[in-house]
Design a protein around this motif. Sequence first.
Motif, PDB file in Angstrom:
ATOM      1  N   ARG A  45       0.801  -1.222   0.000  1.00 37.98           N
ATOM      2  CA  ARG A  45       0.000   0.000   0.000  1.00 37.98           C
ATOM      3  C   ARG A  45       0.833   1.271   0.000  1.00 37.98           C
ATOM      4  O   ARG A  45       0.310   2.360   0.189  1.00 37.98           O
ATOM      5  N   THR A  46       2.139   1.121  -0.198  1.00 40.62           N
ATOM      6  CA  THR A  46       2.988   2.315  -0.228  1.00 40.62           C
ATOM      7  C   THR A  46       4.134   2.078  -1.195  1.00 40.62           C
ATOM      8  O   THR A  46       4.346   0.946  -1.658  1.00 40.62           O
ATOM      9  N   HIS A  47       4.850   3.111  -1.528  1.00 39.94           N
ATOM     10  CA  HIS A  47       6.014   2.996  -2.410  1.00 39.94           C
ATOM     11  C   HIS A  47       6.921   1.869  -1.927  1.00 39.94           C
ATOM     12  O   HIS A  47       7.126   1.691  -0.724  1.00 39.94           O
ATOM     13  N   GLU A  48       7.506   1.126  -2.856  1.00 40.74           N
ATOM     14  CA  GLU A  48       8.239  -0.089  -2.501  1.00 40.74           C
ATOM     15  C   GLU A  48       9.430   0.162  -1.579  1.00 40.74           C
ATOM     16  O   GLU A  48       9.777  -0.715  -0.776  1.00 40.74           O
ATOM     17  N   GLU A  49      10.055   1.309  -1.666  1.00 37.49           N
ATOM     18  CA  GLU A  49      11.150   1.600  -0.734  1.00 37.49           C
ATOM     19  C   GLU A  49      10.616   2.199   0.568  1.00 37.49           C
ATOM     20  O   GLU A  49      11.160   1.939   1.647  1.00 37.49           O
ATOM     21  N   ALA A  50       9.568   2.975   0.479  1.00 33.80           N
ATOM     22  CA  ALA A  50       8.930   3.475   1.701  1.00 33.80           C
ATOM     23  C   ALA A  50       8.457   2.296   2.550  1.00 33.80           C
ATOM     24  O   ALA A  50       8.466   2.363   3.791  1.00 33.80           O
ATOM     25  N   ALA A  51       8.084   1.214   1.896  1.00 28.71           N
ATOM     26  CA  ALA A  51       7.609   0.027   2.607  1.00 28.71           C
ATOM     27  C   ALA A  51       8.685  -0.532   3.537  1.00 28.71           C
ATOM     28  O   ALA A  51       8.396  -0.959   4.661  1.00 28.71           O
ATOM     29  N   VAL A  52       9.917  -0.518   3.083  1.00 32.43           N
ATOM     30  CA  VAL A  52      11.011  -1.042   3.901  1.00 32.43           C
ATOM     31  C   VAL A  52      11.224  -0.130   5.117  1.00 32.43           C
ATOM     32  O   VAL A  52      11.382  -0.604   6.248  1.00 32.43           O
ATOM     33  N   ALA A  53      11.206   1.159   4.858  1.00 31.53           N
ATOM     34  CA  ALA A  53      11.371   2.112   5.958  1.00 31.53           C
ATOM     35  C   ALA A  53      10.197   2.022   6.935  1.00 31.53           C
ATOM     36  O   ALA A  53      10.379   2.175   8.156  1.00 31.53           O
ATOM     37  N   ALA A  54       9.009   1.777   6.416  1.00 32.24           N
ATOM     38  CA  ALA A  54       7.836   1.662   7.284  1.00 32.24           C
ATOM     39  C   ALA A  54       7.947   0.428   8.176  1.00 32.24           C
ATOM     40  O   ALA A  54       7.625   0.476   9.372  1.00 32.24           O
ATOM     41  N   ALA A  55       8.399  -0.656   7.603  1.00 31.76           N
ATOM     42  CA  ALA A  55       8.574  -1.880   8.393  1.00 31.76           C
ATOM     43  C   ALA A  55       9.596  -1.656   9.507  1.00 31.76           C
ATOM     44  O   ALA A  55       9.416  -2.091  10.652  1.00 31.76           O
ATOM     45  N   ARG A  56      10.660  -0.947   9.160  1.00 29.07           N
ATOM     46  CA  ARG A  56      11.683  -0.618  10.152  1.00 29.07           C
ATOM     47  C   ARG A  56      11.090   0.252  11.272  1.00 29.07           C
ATOM     48  O   ARG A  56      11.311  -0.002  12.463  1.00 29.07           O
ATOM     49  N   ALA A  57      10.330   1.278  10.884  1.00 31.73           N
ATOM     50  CA  ALA A  57       9.760   2.200  11.874  1.00 31.73           C
ATOM     51  C   ALA A  57       8.757   1.484  12.777  1.00 31.73           C
ATOM     52  O   ALA A  57       8.660   1.768  13.980  1.00 31.73           O
ATOM     53  N   ALA A  58       7.985   0.570  12.207  1.00 35.79           N
ATOM     54  CA  ALA A  58       6.986  -0.147  13.003  1.00 35.79           C
ATOM     55  C   ALA A  58       7.661  -1.052  14.037  1.00 35.79           C
ATOM     56  O   ALA A  58       7.242  -1.120  15.199  1.00 35.79           O
ATOM     57  N   TRP A  59       8.703  -1.724  13.611  1.00 33.79           N
ATOM     58  CA  TRP A  59       9.398  -2.611  14.563  1.00 33.79           C
ATOM     59  C   TRP A  59      10.051  -1.784  15.666  1.00 33.79           C
ATOM     60  O   TRP A  59      10.061  -2.176  16.832  1.00 33.79           O
ATOM     61  N   LEU A  60      10.543  -0.612  15.282  1.00 32.25           N
ATOM     62  CA  LEU A  60      11.197   0.281  16.249  1.00 32.25           C
ATOM     63  C   LEU A  60      10.278   0.569  17.447  1.00 32.25           C
ATOM     64  O   LEU A  60      10.744   0.653  18.582  1.00 32.25           O
ATOM     65  N   VAL A  61       8.993   0.724  17.184  1.00 31.84           N
ATOM     66  CA  VAL A  61       8.082   1.094  18.279  1.00 31.84           C
ATOM     67  C   VAL A  61       7.362  -0.105  18.880  1.00 31.84           C
ATOM     68  O   VAL A  61       6.441   0.074  19.682  1.00 31.84           O
ATOM     69  N   GLY A  62       7.747  -1.321  18.521  1.00 32.55           N
ATOM     70  CA  GLY A  62       7.194  -2.463  19.233  1.00 32.55           C
ATOM     71  C   GLY A  62       6.382  -3.451  18.437  1.00 32.55           C
ATOM     72  O   GLY A  62       5.870  -4.420  19.011  1.00 32.55           O
ATOM     73  N   PHE A  63       6.224  -3.223  17.122  1.00 30.67           N
ATOM     74  CA  PHE A  63       5.630  -4.293  16.318  1.00 30.67           C
ATOM     75  C   PHE A  63       6.491  -5.549  16.454  1.00 30.67           C
ATOM     76  O   PHE A  63       7.712  -5.452  16.643  1.00 30.67           O
ATOM     77  N   GLY A  64       5.856  -6.711  16.302  1.00 32.12           N
ATOM     78  CA  GLY A  64       6.594  -7.944  16.497  1.00 32.12           C
ATOM     79  C   GLY A  64       7.303  -8.454  15.260  1.00 32.12           C
ATOM     80  O   GLY A  64       8.312  -9.158  15.351  1.00 32.12           O
ATOM     81  N   SER A  65       6.775  -8.103  14.089  1.00 32.53           N
ATOM     82  CA  SER A  65       7.354  -8.602  12.848  1.00 32.53           C
ATOM     83  C   SER A  65       6.794  -7.813  11.682  1.00 32.53           C
ATOM     84  O   SER A  65       5.922  -6.960  11.841  1.00 32.53           O
ATOM     85  N   THR A  66       7.328  -8.108  10.504  1.00 33.12           N
ATOM     86  CA  THR A  66       6.870  -7.472   9.268  1.00 33.12           C
ATOM     87  C   THR A  66       6.750  -8.535   8.192  1.00 33.12           C
ATOM     88  O   THR A  66       7.409  -9.582   8.261  1.00 33.12           O
ATOM     89  N   SER A  67       5.942  -8.237   7.189  1.00 32.04           N
ATOM     90  CA  SER A  67       5.883  -9.101   6.009  1.00 32.04           C
ATOM     91  C   SER A  67       7.032  -8.827   5.044  1.00 32.04           C
ATOM     92  O   SER A  67       7.281  -9.616   4.146  1.00 32.04           O
ATOM     93  N   ASN A  68       7.734  -7.707   5.231  1.00 31.53           N
ATOM     94  CA  ASN A  68       8.664  -7.208   4.208  1.00 31.53           C
ATOM     95  C   ASN A  68      10.041  -7.863   4.294  1.00 31.53           C
ATOM     96  O   ASN A  68      10.788  -7.648   5.255  1.00 31.53           O
ATOM     97  N   LEU A  69      10.400  -8.609   3.273  1.00 36.60           N
ATOM     98  CA  LEU A  69      11.669  -9.344   3.307  1.00 36.60           C
ATOM     99  C   LEU A  69      12.885  -8.432   3.251  1.00 36.60           C
ATOM    100  O   LEU A  69      13.919  -8.738   3.852  1.00 36.60           O
ATOM    101  N   ALA A  70      12.782  -7.307   2.552  1.00 37.59           N
ATOM    102  CA  ALA A  70      13.933  -6.401   2.493  1.00 37.59           C
ATOM    103  C   ALA A  70      14.218  -5.801   3.871  1.00 37.59           C
ATOM    104  O   ALA A  70      15.379  -5.567   4.227  1.00 37.59           O
ATOM    105  N   ALA A  71      13.187  -5.571   4.653  1.00 40.08           N
ATOM    106  CA  ALA A  71      13.398  -5.058   6.013  1.00 40.08           C
ATOM    107  C   ALA A  71      14.103  -6.098   6.878  1.00 40.08           C
ATOM    108  O   ALA A  71      14.899  -5.757   7.759  1.00 40.08           O
ATOM    109  N   GLY A  72      13.803  -7.359   6.607  1.00 37.66           N
ATOM    110  CA  GLY A  72      14.545  -8.417   7.288  1.00 37.66           C
ATOM    111  C   GLY A  72      16.012  -8.421   6.883  1.00 37.66           C
ATOM    112  O   GLY A  72      16.909  -8.495   7.719  1.00 37.66           O
ATOM    113  N   ALA A  73      16.235  -8.299   5.570  1.00 38.77           N
ATOM    114  CA  ALA A  73      17.605  -8.378   5.065  1.00 38.77           C
ATOM    115  C   ALA A  73      18.434  -7.169   5.488  1.00 38.77           C
ATOM    116  O   ALA A  73      19.590  -7.305   5.875  1.00 38.77           O
TER     117      ALA A  73
END
Lengths: 427, 427
Positions: free
Chosen positions: B159-187
């Motif tokens: 639902r967002t730009h493909e690179e913004a998606a990685v940054a969003a996954a990073r930001a969500a985990w930063l504040v306490g999300f448990g995981s992300t669907s985004n593989l680049a954020a994992g890598a």
Amino acid sequence: MALRPVLLTDRYELTMLAAALADGTADRDCTFEVFARRLPHGRRYGVLAGTGRLLETLADFRFGDAELAALREQGLTDPALLDRLAGFAFTGDVDGYAEGDVYFPGSPVLSVRAPFGQAVLLETLVLSVLNHDSAIASAAARMVGAAGGRPCIEMGSRRTHEEAAVAAARAAWLVGFGSTSNLAAGARYGVPTAGTSAHAFTLLHDDEAAAFRAQVQTLGTGTTLLVDTYDTMRGIRTAIEVAGPELGAVRLDSGDLGDLAVQARALLDSLGAHRTRVTVTSDLDEYAIAALAAAPVDGYGVGTSLVTGSGSPTAGMVYKLVERDGVPVAKTAEGKRSVGGRKNAVRRHDAAGTATAEVVSPHPVQARDGDRDLLVPLVRGGRLVDDLDPAARLRAARDHHERARTALPAEAWSLSRGEPAIDTVSS
Amino acid sequence: MALRPVLLTDRYELTMLAAALADGTADRDCTFEVFARRLPHGRRYGVLAGTGRLLETLADFRFGDAELAALREQGLTDPALLDRLAGFAFTGDVDGYAEGDVYFPGSPVLSVRAPFGQAVLLETLVLSVLNHDSAIASAAARMVGAAGGRPCIEMGSRRTHEEAAVAAARAAWLVGFGSTSNLAAGARYGVPTAGTSAHAFTLLHDDEAAAFRAQVQTLGTGTTLLVDTYDTMRGIRTAIEVAGPELGAVRLDSGDLGDLAVQARALLDSLGAHRTRVTVTSDLDEYAIAALAAAPVDGYGVGTSLVTGSGSPTAGMVYKLVERDGVPVAKTAEGKRSVGGRKNAVRRHDAAGTATAEVVSPHPVQARDGDRDLLVPLVRGGRLVDDLDPAARLRAARDHHERARTALPAEAWSLSRGEPAIDTVSS
């Protein structure tokens, strides 16, 4: 870490592939379609954007050693999966609306036909690109319409992710913006770039006149001076004193823009600067632009509302499996239903060339005068049908958008909430 | 075209530099500060995110031949400008709030001290990164709070730009999300990734049981089965028949989630699947999560509202020149005013360790018990103060966020509109 775009994806695309490989369904022939269930905020039309950007990533959509290592580190170690990915190349077909075309609820803007194991891997990237770029283009088109021929400058880079900013600048130019502030959009896509100075430049100097002198000396009298750092009307006087009456433009970036534009125009005229333009740039959206239609404004700079889709930062498109080995399929439980079967799509027009209906159907559509087939071939056997460079592809999309939008009925230009400009019908 | 991040910028940063070089002001010592004028939608606090991502680009913030050629092509041909850029390296100092800290209106979350000609070039990228990532983190923190300990999965990449998606996954985990669907954020950042299957996987198969069998066979009985493709309750029965009562979880992705969760829990219990979790994932935001607090839900998947900042896709931070050669400077015309002078920032806490005020002042702040200095050194002489890798930097930010947020007063947890949780005072 420079990893290929294949990792810009959801983990479940790969776990689905692993499971489908295990039971032999990965090679079933599938068609996935992209569509939006609705237009946001009662808008009258959407604009498809991003198709070109998406196609340009396809050649690099491969898993190399670095990507496979990254998957293993994340626990995706299934040997059959990794083996399939190591040899992955997309060999399927893609059809879609030409980039820049308008769309309505249910319009199948992209159609991917390939074995499941290929088509499923494209899902996340397809949606990321189309949802972002279409959201920006759809908002930007309303701004261009509201500006009624006055040039719009895209300047929202600082209000969105740094890469989204480049895509936003591209999408805005696609629908008729005149230029962008974003230099990467100029470099990658040939979008004209613009920009002169900020308040910081004035504050850097001992006084406003010194700042204006430095700018005019370097950028010429055709430049745009930002006049609202200290006292706007005094700033305009100083600007003309420094640059002379041939100054290109003054920019107003704060305060009541309509009121200030009237005062600025009158002052400029009284100083003999009849050709100096007035550009306004503070928190504009399509409604603020429309409200300034009667003000003596010569151009609009749009930032935040452009890059955030003016209230709708995502287009909400989905990527749905509609056919498998020739059998139409669809989710049937309550909520998020879709229509099975690979769709045809035609836009009907009346004798004057005005669009009257969007026909979307899994069955053949009977041809009438004025029909335009909306789905065009984009990829055949994994290869792009066109051989344009990114800038040429964008120019083609800009031209196509102009034609498609011009054909819409007058209702489409309304900024108020309402129904889509034309109905989508199934036959 | 792989161009360095220096081009992810507004043209006017370079034209200002050209003009400042011409009149000798480019080397004036400047301090720019980043702050938000307000919190969106009456939120009680914001979360600073992106600092680490920004610092990680700094080493590559240089103009090589390709970047200089791109500038020339866009008409930026001033020889003094190009000469300066060819030798550009940032040699200044950066202080800022530690990434993950909370902020309030006026908090100077980043402070850049460098010659004008260096500091001005950072503006656009600084704002793009901090505005995007902070918008996501600020929304995500409210979701984590509303979830009250139940795990949240970030799954908004599409639902967002493909690179913004990685940054969003990073930001969500930063504040306490448990995981992300985004593989680049994992890598890239070591964020745990999650995901199992979509409706397409069920539709690919001849029937639901076949799809579930394939998934369980490949991903194990601990997997999550998506049960709402055809008939949700029948889907749950089929899931337990196939996987047995040790099935990890069922996922509900449509319909009335609260109602369906109650039914699903009862059915799972009646089938002996007492430990099978119920995960819900359809159009959730912090309000929908809060509304499900009483429902038997074991985890939330959040997509669109997360990556679009739940109504506020940009944090609205600005980058303002506040001091030049030791002299405080500020815009004074109507609108968009700021306070001149380089700021100190301290958070006051009561004896129980609860935050009571944000003190932001260009003057020294008199120390009291319970004070925490908010500005920490990030860059000295162009070099990063820490030597963490991106994943370790993110973990440190996650830990810091947890501490900073825990210290906020109870008012901060309110989802309703209101005043910031603590006041910002100037002494």
